[in-house]
Each structure stands twice: as structure tokens, then as C-alpha cells.
Write a protein that holds these residues in place. Structure first.
Motif, PDB file in Angstrom:
ATOM      1  N   MET A 110       1.664   7.549  26.955  1.00 47.18           N
ATOM      2  CA  MET A 110       1.641   6.400  27.818  1.00 47.18           C
ATOM      3  C   MET A 110       2.508   5.422  26.950  1.00 47.18           C
ATOM      4  N   LYS A 111       3.487   4.650  28.100  1.00 44.49           N
ATOM      5  CA  LYS A 111       4.629   3.847  27.501  1.00 44.49           C
ATOM      6  C   LYS A 111       4.157   2.424  27.724  1.00 44.49           C
ATOM      7  N   HIS A 112       2.947   1.953  28.060  1.00 41.64           N
ATOM      8  CA  HIS A 112       2.646   0.794  28.158  1.00 41.64           C
ATOM      9  C   HIS A 112       2.282   0.100  26.877  1.00 41.64           C
ATOM     10  N   PRO A 113       2.631  -1.252  26.913  1.00 42.52           N
ATOM     11  CA  PRO A 113       2.119  -1.668  25.422  1.00 42.52           C
ATOM     12  C   PRO A 113       0.449  -1.503  25.408  1.00 42.52           C
ATOM     13  N   LYS A 114       0.050  -1.511  24.221  1.00 48.23           N
ATOM     14  CA  LYS A 114      -1.423  -1.336  23.929  1.00 48.23           C
ATOM     15  C   LYS A 114      -1.658  -2.328  22.896  1.00 48.23           C
ATOM     16  N   TYR A 115      -3.047  -2.639  22.676  1.00 46.24           N
ATOM     17  CA  TYR A 115      -3.634  -3.321  21.524  1.00 46.24           C
ATOM     18  C   TYR A 115      -3.714  -2.649  20.330  1.00 46.24           C
ATOM     19  N   LEU A 116      -3.686  -3.193  19.154  1.00 45.67           N
ATOM     20  CA  LEU A 116      -4.247  -2.255  17.915  1.00 45.67           C
ATOM     21  C   LEU A 116      -5.681  -2.311  18.099  1.00 45.67           C
ATOM     22  N   TYR A 117      -6.063  -1.442  17.403  1.00 44.57           N
ATOM     23  CA  TYR A 117      -7.672  -0.931  17.549  1.00 44.57           C
ATOM     24  C   TYR A 117      -7.887  -0.436  16.071  1.00 44.57           C
ATOM     25  N   ARG A 118      -9.090  -0.586  15.778  1.00 45.70           N
ATOM     26  CA  ARG A 118      -9.617  -0.129  14.506  1.00 45.70           C
ATOM     27  C   ARG A 118     -10.930   0.865  14.762  1.00 45.70           C
ATOM     28  N   SER A 119     -10.959   2.004  14.030  1.00 45.17           N
ATOM     29  CA  SER A 119     -12.167   2.901  14.119  1.00 45.17           C
ATOM     30  C   SER A 119     -12.680   3.085  12.861  1.00 45.17           C
ATOM     31  N   GLU A 120     -13.972   3.818  12.823  1.00 42.46           N
ATOM     32  CA  GLU A 120     -14.436   4.280  11.697  1.00 42.46           C
ATOM     33  C   GLU A 120     -14.192   5.635  11.574  1.00 42.46           C
ATOM     34  N   GLU A 121     -14.652   6.220  10.490  1.00 38.40           N
ATOM     35  CA  GLU A 121     -14.000   7.739   9.868  1.00 38.40           C
ATOM     36  C   GLU A 121     -14.161   8.814  10.932  1.00 38.40           C
ATOM     37  N   GLN A 122     -15.188   8.796  11.745  1.00 35.28           N
ATOM     38  CA  GLN A 122     -15.484   9.917  12.690  1.00 35.28           C
ATOM     39  C   GLN A 122     -14.585   9.763  13.805  1.00 35.28           C
ATOM     40  N   PHE A 123     -14.013   8.630  13.913  1.00 32.94           N
ATOM     41  CA  PHE A 123     -13.242   8.329  15.247  1.00 32.94           C
ATOM     42  C   PHE A 123     -14.035   8.412  16.431  1.00 32.94           C
ATOM     43  N   LEU A 124     -15.246   7.905  16.502  1.00 32.81           N
ATOM     44  CA  LEU A 124     -16.158   7.915  17.405  1.00 32.81           C
ATOM     45  C   LEU A 124     -16.372   6.362  18.128  1.00 32.81           C
ATOM     46  N   PHE A 125     -15.960   5.380  17.506  1.00 30.22           N
ATOM     47  CA  PHE A 125     -16.290   4.361  17.910  1.00 30.22           C
ATOM     48  C   PHE A 125     -14.815   3.276  17.649  1.00 30.22           C
ATOM     49  N   TYR A 126     -14.193   2.763  18.567  1.00 27.03           N
ATOM     50  CA  TYR A 126     -13.063   1.789  18.384  1.00 27.03           C
ATOM     51  C   TYR A 126     -13.227   0.683  18.963  1.00 27.03           C
ATOM     52  N   GLU A 127     -12.651  -0.600  18.446  1.00 27.87           N
ATOM     53  CA  GLU A 127     -12.809  -1.697  18.893  1.00 27.87           C
ATOM     54  C   GLU A 127     -11.396  -2.519  18.898  1.00 27.87           C
ATOM     55  N   SER A 128     -11.052  -3.465  19.819  1.00 29.51           N
ATOM     56  CA  SER A 128      -9.883  -4.222  19.854  1.00 29.51           C
ATOM     57  C   SER A 128     -10.125  -5.313  20.422  1.00 29.51           C
ATOM     58  N   THR A 129      -9.092  -6.234  20.652  1.00 29.80           N
ATOM     59  CA  THR A 129      -9.460  -7.534  21.316  1.00 29.80           C
ATOM     60  C   THR A 129      -8.325  -7.787  22.470  1.00 29.80           C
ATOM     61  N   SER A 130      -9.116  -8.161  23.488  1.00 31.06           N
ATOM     62  CA  SER A 130      -8.185  -8.422  24.975  1.00 31.06           C
ATOM     63  C   SER A 130      -7.801  -9.882  24.775  1.00 31.06           C
ATOM     64  N   GLU A 131      -6.461 -10.248  24.880  1.00 34.15           N
ATOM     65  CA  GLU A 131      -6.014 -11.498  24.576  1.00 34.15           C
ATOM     66  C   GLU A 131      -5.175 -12.041  26.031  1.00 34.15           C
ATOM     67  N   GLY A 132      -5.830 -12.761  26.786  1.00 35.17           N
ATOM     68  CA  GLY A 132      -5.361 -13.247  27.887  1.00 35.17           C
ATOM     69  C   GLY A 132      -5.499 -14.419  28.593  1.00 35.17           C
ATOM     70  N   SER A 133      -5.412 -14.686  29.739  1.00 28.44           N
ATOM     71  CA  SER A 133      -5.547 -16.036  30.431  1.00 28.44           C
ATOM     72  C   SER A 133      -6.880 -16.706  30.289  1.00 28.44           C
ATOM     73  N   LYS A 134      -7.922 -15.840  30.156  1.00 29.13           N
ATOM     74  CA  LYS A 134      -9.195 -16.415  29.957  1.00 29.13           C
ATOM     75  C   LYS A 134      -9.805 -16.311  28.385  1.00 29.13           C
ATOM     76  N   GLY A 135      -8.978 -16.026  27.382  1.00 22.68           N
ATOM     77  CA  GLY A 135      -9.555 -16.014  25.923  1.00 22.68           C
ATOM     78  C   GLY A 135      -9.345 -14.703  25.432  1.00 22.68           C
ATOM     79  N   LEU A 136      -9.981 -14.730  24.306  1.00 21.48           N
ATOM     80  CA  LEU A 136     -10.212 -13.570  23.584  1.00 21.48           C
ATOM     81  C   LEU A 136     -11.527 -12.614  23.700  1.00 21.48           C
ATOM     82  N   PHE A 137     -11.424 -11.368  24.305  1.00 22.26           N
ATOM     83  CA  PHE A 137     -12.704 -10.437  24.156  1.00 22.26           C
ATOM     84  C   PHE A 137     -12.539  -9.283  23.595  1.00 22.26           C
TER      85      PHE A 137
END
Length: 104
Positions: free
Chosen positions: A1-28
Motif C-alpha cells: 500500500m502506497k498511502h502514508p500510514k501511522y507508526l504502530y507498536r505490537s507485542e511479541e506475538q503480533f496479535l495486538f497493535y496500537e497507533s495514534t490517529s492525529e487529525g482535526s479532532k485531536g489524538l485517538f
């Protein structure tokens, strides 16, 4: 995919990922979670905002933060990371695969 993406982090098993949306309404805080299903080698992808109150994923929230393509690209990139990790432990020998409700 050639679209920009957010950095994310995951645990060792790669089953859970989290990132932060940054936009017009703040951080989510956005979360992607892969869970096993009752079918061998089939996983469910859950995605949504992380609810700090319930400590769970809320997949009904509509953030409208103006970054939906970037969030989607981020979710898609977790699929690649998850597959690279999980595919190493899957046994694809002597298996039938279902394609459009047909066994092939």
C-alpha cells in the motif's frame, strides 16, 4: 500500500497493535487485534478506538478525524506484519482451501 500510514507498536506475538490517529479532532488511540477463531488457521481482525474506561476496543465509534485513508493504510500494514509472523508457524501441506464457498 502506497498511502502514508501511522507508526504502530505490537507485542511479541503480533496479535495486538496500537497507533495514534492525529487529525482535526485531536489524538485517538486506535487498536487492531487478531484473535483465533474456532476454525484452524483462521483469525478475526478486530479494529477500533481503544476505550480507556472499558479497556476494550470500541468498533462502533466514528471518529471523523480526517485521516481515514492513513488509518486504513495502518490497519492494512498490520495484516502484512501479522501474516509474516503467523505464516511461519502454519502448516499448509495437505490442506483444502475454501474459495467463494467452494472447497478447492
Amino acid at each position: 500500500m502506497k498511502h502514508p500510514k501511522y507508526l504502530y507498536r505490537s507485542e511479541e506475538q503480533f496479535l495486538f497493535y496500537e497507533s495514534t490517529s492525529e487529525g482535526s479532532k485531536g489524538l485517538f488511540k486506535k487498536v487492531v487485534e487478531y484473535t483465533e477463531t474456532s476454525t484452524e488457521n483462521v483469525y478475526n481482525l478486530g479494529f477500533g478506538d481503544y476505550d480507556e474506561t472499558t479497556k476494550s476496543i470500541n468498533d462502533l465509534t466514528v471518529t471523523n478525524n480526517g485521516d481515514s485513508l492513513k488509518v486504513l493504510a495502518t490497519v492494512a500494514s498490520t495484516v502484512y506484519a501479522f501474516y509474516r509472523k503467523v505464516s511461519k508457524s502454519l502448516d499448509f501441506s495437505n490442506r483444502k482451501y475454501i474459495c467463494k464457498n467452494k472447497i478447492i
